[in-house]
Design a protein around this motif. Structure first.
Motif, PDB file in Angstrom:
ATOM      1  N   GLU A  90       8.291  -7.842  24.243  1.00 34.91           N
ATOM      2  CA  GLU A  90       9.132  -6.733  24.697  1.00 34.91           C
ATOM      3  C   GLU A  90      10.126  -6.371  23.589  1.00 34.91           C
ATOM      4  O   GLU A  90      10.412  -5.193  23.345  1.00 34.91           O
ATOM      5  N   ILE A  91      10.639  -7.390  22.899  1.00 36.78           N
ATOM      6  CA  ILE A  91      11.661  -7.158  21.877  1.00 36.78           C
ATOM      7  C   ILE A  91      11.114  -6.365  20.687  1.00 36.78           C
ATOM      8  O   ILE A  91      11.749  -5.439  20.192  1.00 36.78           O
ATOM      9  N   TYR A  92       9.909  -6.713  20.251  1.00 35.95           N
ATOM     10  CA  TYR A  92       9.421  -6.070  19.037  1.00 35.95           C
ATOM     11  C   TYR A  92       9.236  -4.555  19.169  1.00 35.95           C
ATOM     12  O   TYR A  92       9.767  -3.796  18.352  1.00 35.95           O
ATOM     13  N   PRO A  93       8.537  -4.093  20.213  1.00 43.53           N
ATOM     14  CA  PRO A  93       8.404  -2.624  20.333  1.00 43.53           C
ATOM     15  C   PRO A  93       9.765  -1.936  20.470  1.00 43.53           C
ATOM     16  O   PRO A  93       9.986  -0.860  19.910  1.00 43.53           O
ATOM     17  N   ALA A  94      10.685  -2.595  21.191  1.00 40.36           N
ATOM     18  CA  ALA A  94      12.016  -1.998  21.362  1.00 40.36           C
ATOM     19  C   ALA A  94      12.696  -1.896  19.992  1.00 40.36           C
ATOM     20  O   ALA A  94      13.290  -0.858  19.654  1.00 40.36           O
ATOM     21  N   ALA A  95      12.591  -2.948  19.206  1.00 45.72           N
ATOM     22  CA  ALA A  95      13.214  -2.969  17.877  1.00 45.72           C
ATOM     23  C   ALA A  95      12.590  -1.902  16.993  1.00 45.72           C
ATOM     24  O   ALA A  95      13.278  -1.177  16.266  1.00 45.72           O
ATOM     25  N   SER A  96      11.304  -1.792  17.074  1.00 47.20           N
ATOM     26  CA  SER A  96      10.570  -0.858  16.243  1.00 47.20           C
ATOM     27  C   SER A  96      10.967   0.579  16.581  1.00 47.20           C
ATOM     28  O   SER A  96      11.177   1.425  15.709  1.00 47.20           O
ATOM     29  N   ARG A  97      11.093   0.831  17.905  1.00 46.67           N
ATOM     30  CA  ARG A  97      11.505   2.161  18.359  1.00 46.67           C
ATOM     31  C   ARG A  97      12.905   2.493  17.835  1.00 46.67           C
ATOM     32  O   ARG A  97      13.141   3.563  17.287  1.00 46.67           O
ATOM     33  N   ARG A  98      13.788   1.523  17.984  1.00 50.28           N
ATOM     34  CA  ARG A  98      15.166   1.755  17.560  1.00 50.28           C
ATOM     35  C   ARG A  98      15.219   2.083  16.057  1.00 50.28           C
ATOM     36  O   ARG A  98      15.904   3.005  15.625  1.00 50.28           O
ATOM     37  N   CYS A  99      14.461   1.335  15.268  1.00 51.34           N
ATOM     38  CA  CYS A  99      14.500   1.547  13.812  1.00 51.34           C
ATOM     39  C   CYS A  99      13.895   2.891  13.412  1.00 51.34           C
ATOM     40  O   CYS A  99      14.257   3.465  12.391  1.00 51.34           O
ATOM     41  N   ALA A 100      12.937   3.357  14.227  1.00 51.23           N
ATOM     42  CA  ALA A 100      12.332   4.651  13.913  1.00 51.23           C
ATOM     43  C   ALA A 100      13.319   5.779  14.186  1.00 51.23           C
ATOM     44  O   ALA A 100      13.315   6.813  13.517  1.00 51.23           O
ATOM     45  N   GLU A 101      14.178   5.564  15.213  1.00 50.44           N
ATOM     46  CA  GLU A 101      15.088   6.645  15.626  1.00 50.44           C
ATOM     47  C   GLU A 101      16.424   6.616  14.907  1.00 50.44           C
ATOM     48  O   GLU A 101      17.103   7.614  14.791  1.00 50.44           O
ATOM     49  N   ASP A 102      16.789   5.410  14.460  1.00 52.41           N
ATOM     50  CA  ASP A 102      18.159   5.238  13.986  1.00 52.41           C
ATOM     51  C   ASP A 102      18.160   4.676  12.563  1.00 52.41           C
ATOM     52  O   ASP A 102      17.810   3.520  12.330  1.00 52.41           O
ATOM     53  N   GLU A 103      18.582   5.527  11.651  1.00 54.85           N
ATOM     54  CA  GLU A 103      18.580   5.181  10.224  1.00 54.85           C
ATOM     55  C   GLU A 103      19.414   3.919   9.947  1.00 54.85           C
ATOM     56  O   GLU A 103      19.004   3.043   9.172  1.00 54.85           O
ATOM     57  N   ALA A 104      20.571   3.828  10.614  1.00 51.33           N
ATOM     58  CA  ALA A 104      21.467   2.685  10.372  1.00 51.33           C
ATOM     59  C   ALA A 104      20.817   1.381  10.842  1.00 51.33           C
ATOM     60  O   ALA A 104      20.920   0.339  10.172  1.00 51.33           O
ATOM     61  N   ALA A 105      20.137   1.442  11.996  1.00 51.76           N
ATOM     62  CA  ALA A 105      19.462   0.246  12.520  1.00 51.76           C
ATOM     63  C   ALA A 105      18.376  -0.209  11.549  1.00 51.76           C
ATOM     64  O   ALA A 105      18.173  -1.401  11.311  1.00 51.76           O
ATOM     65  N   ARG A 106      17.707   0.772  10.987  1.00 51.99           N
ATOM     66  CA  ARG A 106      16.634   0.473  10.036  1.00 51.99           C
ATOM     67  C   ARG A 106      17.214  -0.238   8.805  1.00 51.99           C
ATOM     68  O   ARG A 106      16.691  -1.249   8.351  1.00 51.99           O
ATOM     69  N   ALA A 107      18.319   0.314   8.293  1.00 55.52           N
ATOM     70  CA  ALA A 107      18.944  -0.269   7.104  1.00 55.52           C
ATOM     71  C   ALA A 107      19.375  -1.710   7.384  1.00 55.52           C
ATOM     72  O   ALA A 107      19.205  -2.605   6.548  1.00 55.52           O
ATOM     73  N   GLU A 108      19.878  -1.903   8.596  1.00 52.50           N
ATOM     74  CA  GLU A 108      20.326  -3.241   8.985  1.00 52.50           C
ATOM     75  C   GLU A 108      19.131  -4.223   9.018  1.00 52.50           C
ATOM     76  O   GLU A 108      19.234  -5.373   8.564  1.00 52.50           O
ATOM     77  N   ALA A 109      18.002  -3.736   9.557  1.00 49.34           N
ATOM     78  CA  ALA A 109      16.806  -4.576   9.627  1.00 49.34           C
ATOM     79  C   ALA A 109      16.299  -4.926   8.234  1.00 49.34           C
ATOM     80  O   ALA A 109      15.861  -6.050   7.970  1.00 49.34           O
ATOM     81  N   VAL A 110      16.366  -3.945   7.332  1.00 49.92           N
ATOM     82  CA  VAL A 110      15.912  -4.185   5.961  1.00 49.92           C
ATOM     83  C   VAL A 110      16.803  -5.251   5.318  1.00 49.92           C
ATOM     84  O   VAL A 110      16.316  -6.161   4.635  1.00 49.92           O
TER      85      VAL A 110
END
Ligand code: ARG
Length: 596
Positions: free
Chosen positions: A213-233
């Motif tokens: 459940e966590i992974y798809p949610a995380a993936s969705r968030r990173c696709a929509e939110d540039e800051a979340a993506r940067a944080e994940a990187v």
């Protein structure tokens, strides 16, 4: 033992050389006109061309020599052998019943059923499975696992040294995404405290269900939110560099939890690996490799990234392989390049097969070109043995009724239930114990699933039709199982009556002759599956053999046959056919129940 095709090639090669020609013209092939002859030798044409002679004359002299030689070399077996010239100079070889019986009997006595091992075994690494951490296995991974496992079995049977490697996706940006997502949900976990140094909890804070459940949610968030993506990187970078100890610890829980789930799936499918060297295994192998490639002048900087340029005059469009992102960090390309190097150096790989989805063709093309360009692959041959998609009845990638991705364990349950439903038809009459029913339903279910997949050329897309593939009639796994079980039961009944399988003698009935001819094909079929990395040849053969057996069985009443030699021969044939079906199914990763 040598196959009949090889024996005939040997005989014709000797004829060509005794006439002063090159022996290689003696190559015998399976005939493309089986209605006229089973084998043919076309060498007279090329030989005549090379020597500017008349091809029919050359063919005639070879034919004469072959008739003489057959008499001395094949003995009894030469009886009934017919050689004739067709067209501009093909030699047709029509087998006599004696030779047919003699050779089939030799196959039946050989523990390898007439299949030779390769003369020079190689080290073959087969890369299959390859699921990703935090994702359940779904149908996409099913194909890689089933095809890769079958190729491993085929290669091993032929005597090659096989290393089956499960290249787990456990190291990229998705890992950072999950770390960040979990941090958002449970910031209090000690893993997120950069100063915490342990002791770390033994228990994983997440289950497989949580991860799914966590992974798809995380993936969705990173696709929509540039800051979340940067944080994940950033988290991925810290995980990879080891600068945040808690991330490593937590990541290990993700991997272990996922692997436990995978093992269950692979266990049910009877799929095995020799090692599980995922992307993270190459963590410490990438930096020195990249440094060396840089030092050797193989790299360039392009838009801030370190790349190996791959465009050539012939293919100016090929994008470069990115070794290191601008700002640092390695990619899927980098770990695959390090993987090539490791497989060549550590496993001494001569051949590496990548059983991976066709959508990754560009990726492997780049990795292989780069490896060749910088000299990482040595003499090893790298092949992307890609496969197409398993589709649902609507022709689109297989989904659940609700439109979600179908998990492998749910699919396995589906085929098992379908098998159980169909077995109910005989259950009363056969008196299965509950444990026996479970075992049979499981084997039939797995046979349904694997056979449906492996009967197709791996490159093709196919539609998975549960109804049709579970059927006990038609070109299905259960049909082949049923044929094998039936032969086994004939052999058992014979034994109870004191009849033993014996020497296979010349056939007397057309369907019997046809069955003997089918049996001869096994070595060639395996050779093709091996040379082309295509298990479906074995499935096709197993089906044709089962059909040929069923026709033979209709015509030849084995147990009531009065002629003792004939009955023993038929039982000998039953035993050989059973052995061959069992071998084919075994190499497809399918087990036969004791009864059905
Ligand atoms: N984990 C990858 C995926 O799910 C497959 C890995 C294939 N093997 C490799 N050496 N890249 O797409």
């Amino acid at each position: 033992m040598s196959s009949l095709k090889n024996r005939l090639t040997q005989l014709f090669s000797e004829c060509f050389s005794s006439l002063g020609h090159d022996a290689r013209f003696g190559e015998v092939t399976v005939s493309d006109r089986p209605d006229l002859a089973q084998f043919q030798c076309n060498g007279a044409l090329a030989c005549a061309k090379a020597q500017k002679k008349n091809p029919r004359e050359v063919a005639q002299s070879v034919l004469n020599a072959a008739s003489d030689r057959a008499r001395t070399e094949l003995g009894e077996g030469a009886r009934g052998l017919q050689l004739s010239i067709a067209g501009p100079g093909f030699i047709n070889i029509l087998l006599g019943d004696e030779l047919l019986a003699e050779h089939t009997w030799a196959m039946a006595q050989d523990p390898r059923l007439g299949v030779q091992k390769v003369a020079q075994p190689r080290h073959v690494v087969i890369d299959y499975g390859g699921p990703n951490v935090a994702k359940s296995m779904h149908v996409g991974h099913l194909r890689s696992s089933i095809i890769g496992d079958s190729l491993s079995r085929i290669y091993r049977f032929l005597g090659e040294e096989v290393i089956g490697d499960n290249h787990l996706g456990d190291w990229g940006t998705p890992m950072g995404m999950i770390l960040c997502e979990l941090k958002r949900r449970q910031p209090g976990l000690p893993y997120f405290d950069p100063a915490f140094r342990g002791p770390w909890p033994q228990e994983s804070p997440v289950t497989m269900e949580d991860l799914e459940e966590i992974y798809p949610a995380a993936s969705r968030r990173c696709a929509e939110d540039e800051a979340a993506r940067a944080e994940a990187v950033k988290a991925t970078d810290e995980l990879q560099k080891g600068t945040h100890p808690g991330y490593r610890e937590l990541w290990r829980h993700f991997v272990n939890t996922t692997v436990k789930g995978l093992e269950e799936n692979f266990g049910q499918l009877d799929i095995h690996f020799d090692c599980h060297l995922g992307e993270s295994f190459y963590e410490d192998k990438m930096p020195p490799m990249v440094a060396r490639l840089k030092q050797q002048g193989h790299t360039e900087v392009s838009e801030g990234a370190l790349v190996i340029p791959l465009a050539t005059e012939a293919e100016p469009e090929t994008p470069p392989l990115i070794l290191e992102k601008s700002g640092g960090g390695f990619l899927y390309h980098t770990s695959d390049l390090a993987t090539v190097e490791y497989r060549v150096n550590h496993f001494k790989a001569d051949l590496v097969l990548y059983v991976v989805d066709k959508r990754q063709q560009m990726h492997f093309k780049q990795v292989f070109s780069a490896a060749a360009k910088v000299g990482l692959a040595g003499q090893a041959v790298l092949v992307h043995t890609w496969f197409g998609t398993m589709n649902g009845p609507d022709g689109k990638p297989f989904k659940t009724r609700a439109g979600g991705v179908l998990k492998l364990k749910d699919l396995i349950q589906m085929v098992n239930e379908e098998a159980r439903k169909r077995l109910q038809d005989f259950a009363a009459e056969r008196n299965y114990t509950p444990a026996e029913m479970d075992d049979i339903a499981h084997k039939v279910g797995i046979a349904t699933l694997k056979y449906a997949d492996l009967k197709n050329n791996r490159a093709a897309d196919y539609v998975f039709d549960l109804e049709r593939f579970s059927n006990f009639e038609g070109n299905t796994g259960p049909y082949l199982l049923y044929a094998a079980v039936r032969i086994q039961s004939i052999l058992r009944k014979a034994q109870d009556q004191g009849f033993a399988p014996g020497r296979i003698i010349a056939p007397s009935v057309a369907s019997e002759r046809h069955l003997l001819l089918e049996c001869l094909k096994l070595p060639d079929v395996l050779g093709r599956a091996h040379a082309l990395y295509e298990p479906h040849h074995l499935a096709e053969y197993g089906f044709a053999l089962s059909q040929a057996f069923n026709s033979f069985y209709k015509d030849c009443h084995i147990l009531s046959e009065k002629d003792e030699a004939r009955r023993a021969s038929w039982l000998g044939l039953c035993k050989l056919v059973h052995g061959q079906i069992e071998l084919c199914l075994g190499l497809l990763g399918i087990r036969i129940p004791d009864r059905m």
